[in-house]
Design a protein around this motif. Structure first.
Motif, PDB file in Angstrom:
ATOM      1  N   GLN A  18       0.806  -1.229   0.000  1.00  0.00           N
ATOM      2  CA  GLN A  18       0.000   0.000   0.000  1.00  0.00           C
ATOM      3  C   GLN A  18       0.844   1.286   0.000  1.00  0.00           C
ATOM      4  O   GLN A  18       0.639   2.174  -0.822  1.00  0.00           O
ATOM      5  N   GLY A  19       1.795   1.381   0.928  1.00  0.00           N
ATOM      6  CA  GLY A  19       2.579   2.618   1.048  1.00  0.00           C
ATOM      7  C   GLY A  19       3.336   2.939  -0.240  1.00  0.00           C
ATOM      8  O   GLY A  19       3.169   4.021  -0.825  1.00  0.00           O
ATOM      9  N   SER A 276      -6.322   3.408  -2.573  1.00  0.00           N
ATOM     10  CA  SER A 276      -6.495   2.480  -1.455  1.00  0.00           C
ATOM     11  C   SER A 276      -6.726   1.045  -1.915  1.00  0.00           C
ATOM     12  O   SER A 276      -7.431   0.789  -2.881  1.00  0.00           O
ATOM     13  N   TYR A 298      -6.936  10.373  16.056  1.00  0.00           N
ATOM     14  CA  TYR A 298      -7.058   9.418  14.960  1.00  0.00           C
ATOM     15  C   TYR A 298      -6.050   8.293  15.217  1.00  0.00           C
ATOM     16  O   TYR A 298      -4.889   8.553  15.534  1.00  0.00           O
ATOM     17  N   SER A 300      -4.345   4.753  13.673  1.00  0.00           N
ATOM     18  CA  SER A 300      -4.194   3.806  12.559  1.00  0.00           C
ATOM     19  C   SER A 300      -2.763   3.288  12.541  1.00  0.00           C
ATOM     20  O   SER A 300      -1.815   4.043  12.753  1.00  0.00           O
ATOM     21  N   SER A 303      -0.899  -0.425   6.790  1.00  0.00           N
ATOM     22  CA  SER A 303      -1.434  -1.516   5.970  1.00  0.00           C
ATOM     23  C   SER A 303      -0.773  -2.862   6.233  1.00  0.00           C
ATOM     24  O   SER A 303      -1.216  -3.874   5.701  1.00  0.00           O
ATOM     25  N   GLY A 379       4.753   4.651  10.179  1.00  0.00           N
ATOM     26  CA  GLY A 379       5.035   4.362   8.763  1.00  0.00           C
ATOM     27  C   GLY A 379       5.387   5.680   8.063  1.00  0.00           C
ATOM     28  O   GLY A 379       4.907   6.747   8.464  1.00  0.00           O
ATOM     29  N   GLU A 385       2.306  12.530   5.967  1.00  0.00           N
ATOM     30  CA  GLU A 385       0.951  13.093   5.883  1.00  0.00           C
ATOM     31  C   GLU A 385       0.627  13.873   7.167  1.00  0.00           C
ATOM     32  O   GLU A 385       0.016  14.954   7.121  1.00  0.00           O
TER      33      GLU A 385
END
Ligand code: UDP
Length: 438
Positions: A18-19, A276, A298, A300, A303, A379, A385
């Motif tokens: 994903q990344g 995604s 938030y 998370s 992935s 990550g 981000e």
């Protein structure tokens, strides 16, 4: 048409995760905006996921010079391609996919009257063997690494760490300062190195895997250049160290932010650029809309991380006890066992103040005014981000570059807190005290 007058044709081959896929699509779109012709090579597995959950087709239709190609990663469709099984993917790419890659390059399939033959390959540096294949057919290669420069520099220094006796790890003091990484003296401790550096044994298979692959990481001379998704204002001193070995180093990040700004300058901007591999649950944006500014943490872990249930439960207690509101991404298969029989106080606290989704539109979430903090695995994409949106982080690193990144977030950039090796509900609870909007 005289092909010499056509734009350069770049074949881009991201690591199928994903990344890296996300970052490489952003780079591809930036190159399309500059008029390049791009052939973007995806594994079948990633392509299938993107077809289901992203808008790549409609988005890239706007670029006539863009084309997708697919290739097998050699694994069965139901393979998890994450957590402890990630190495299977690396091995299969090296052994099986590279044969197919060579066939693709020599098949003539990538040629057409409307495009020049491939003029250059941009491939993830983790697949250094792609460089050998490309050089074999006379094509220049530029590597991309989608993790941090600080972690890349640690990899460069692995031989020095062994020479100086800092690897293997001896004794019990993980806080012992590391001395043989130039530019990191004084703040990097043994616990901040990638997790495999904690081995007590020089014949450790993971350490040896990294040592064997070191030429792919450090021999920039095999490629014509190295692109990093980072920027000098953030990682300048370490980039200077790497430049001594890789003069053709391009620090072009943060890609997501550059792309956003370029698209804003277009006459009909398409700002939603989802790459995604899971379905983005947009209901979390509606939920965030109803929260006060800076009031939500938030959560998370990206992935790939797969964590024990006990760690989830411990963090969950911290989220509920802290009294703040939280939005939590619990990706399918990210918990090592079933998240069943949850203590009732956690379910109740989540109903009152939490919102759980399987996958979120993360860039949009981090840019949302309700978000006041980010509990993350560190990550590299998530870190960039968060940095760009100015959201403070609390890092619970899992593997790869995350142990290094989280130390930089805390000790060097002063953008958050590193809670590595201490999965403690009290630390999470206390984060809430820093969330402004409570
Ligand atoms: N991401 C996302 N939705 C989520 C969680 C993550 O879109 O619910 C994206 C995130 O924006 C980032 C990428 O997935 O671009 C994760 O990459 P990162 O390097 O942070 O971590 P990795 O997944 O490689 O461990």
């Amino acid at each position: 048409m005289d092909q010499e007058t056509l734009p350069p044709h770049v074949l881009m081959f991201p690591l199928p995760l994903q990344g890296p896929v996300n970052a490489m699509f952003k780079l591809a779109e930036l190159l399309c905006l500059s008029g390049f012709h791009i052939t973007f090579l995806l594994t079948d597995h990633i392509h299938t996921q993107l077809l289901k959950y992203s808008n790549i087709h409609s988005r890239f239709n706007a670029y006539p010079g863009f084309r997708l190609e697919t290739i097998s990663d050699g694994l069965p469709e139901n393979h998890p391609r994450s957590g402890a099984e990630l190495m299977d993917l690396f091995n299969s790419l090296k052994i099986k996919t590279m044969i197919l890659f060579k066939d693709l390059l020599t098949s003539g399939k990538l040629n057409s009257d409307l495009r020049r033959p491939v003029t250059c390959i941009i491939a993830d540096g983790s697949m250094g063997y792609a460089c050998d294949v490309a050089n074999g057919v006379g094509l220049p290669v530029i590597y991309v690494r989608t993790f941090s420069a600080c972690c890349l520099w640690v990899f460069f220094c692995l031989p020095k760490l062994i020479e100086s006796g800092e690897i293997p790890f001896v004794g019990n003091d993980l806080d012992r300062p590391i001395k043989s990484i130039p530019g990191m003296e004084g703040f990097i401790r043994h616990r901040d190195l990638p997790i495999f550096c904690r081995t007590r044994n020089l014949s450790d298979p993971i350490l040896n895997l990294y040592l064997q692959n070191l030429p792919e990481i450090t021999e920039c001379s095999r490629a014509h250049g190295l692109i990093l998704n980072t920027f000098d204002a953030l990682e300048g001193p370490i980039l200077d160290q790497i430049r001594a070995f890789c003069p053709n180093l391009y620090s072009v990040g943060p890609l997501h932010s550059h792309l956003k700004h370029q698209l804003l300058g277009q006459s009909s901007p398409s700002l939603s650029s989802s790459n995604s591999l899971w379905k983005e649950d947009m209901s979390c944006i509606t939920w965030l809309d109803s929260q006060p500014p800076n009031s939500v943490l938030y959560v998370s872990f990206g992935s790939l991380a797969v964590m024990p249930k006990e760690q989830y439960i411990e963090l969950w207690h911290g989220l509920v006890n802290g009294g703040f509101h939280f939005l939590w991404v619990i990706r399918p298969n990210s918990v090592a066992s079933d998240l069943t029989n949850i203590p009732s106080e956690l379910s109740k606290g989540t109903e009152e103040r939490g919102f759980i989704v399987e996958w979120a539109p993360q860039e949009e979430v981090l840019a949302h005014k309700a978000v006041g903090g980010f509990l993350a695995h560190g990550g590299w994409n998530s870190t960039l981000e968060s940095v760009i949106e100015g959201v403070p982080m609390i890092c619970w690193p899992y593997f790869l570059d995350q142990q290094v990144n989280s130390r930089y977030v805390d000790e060097v950039w002063k953008l958050g807190r590193d809670m590595k090796d201490t999965c403690d509900r009290v630390i999470v609870e206390k984060v809430g005290e820093r969330i402004d909007g409570r």
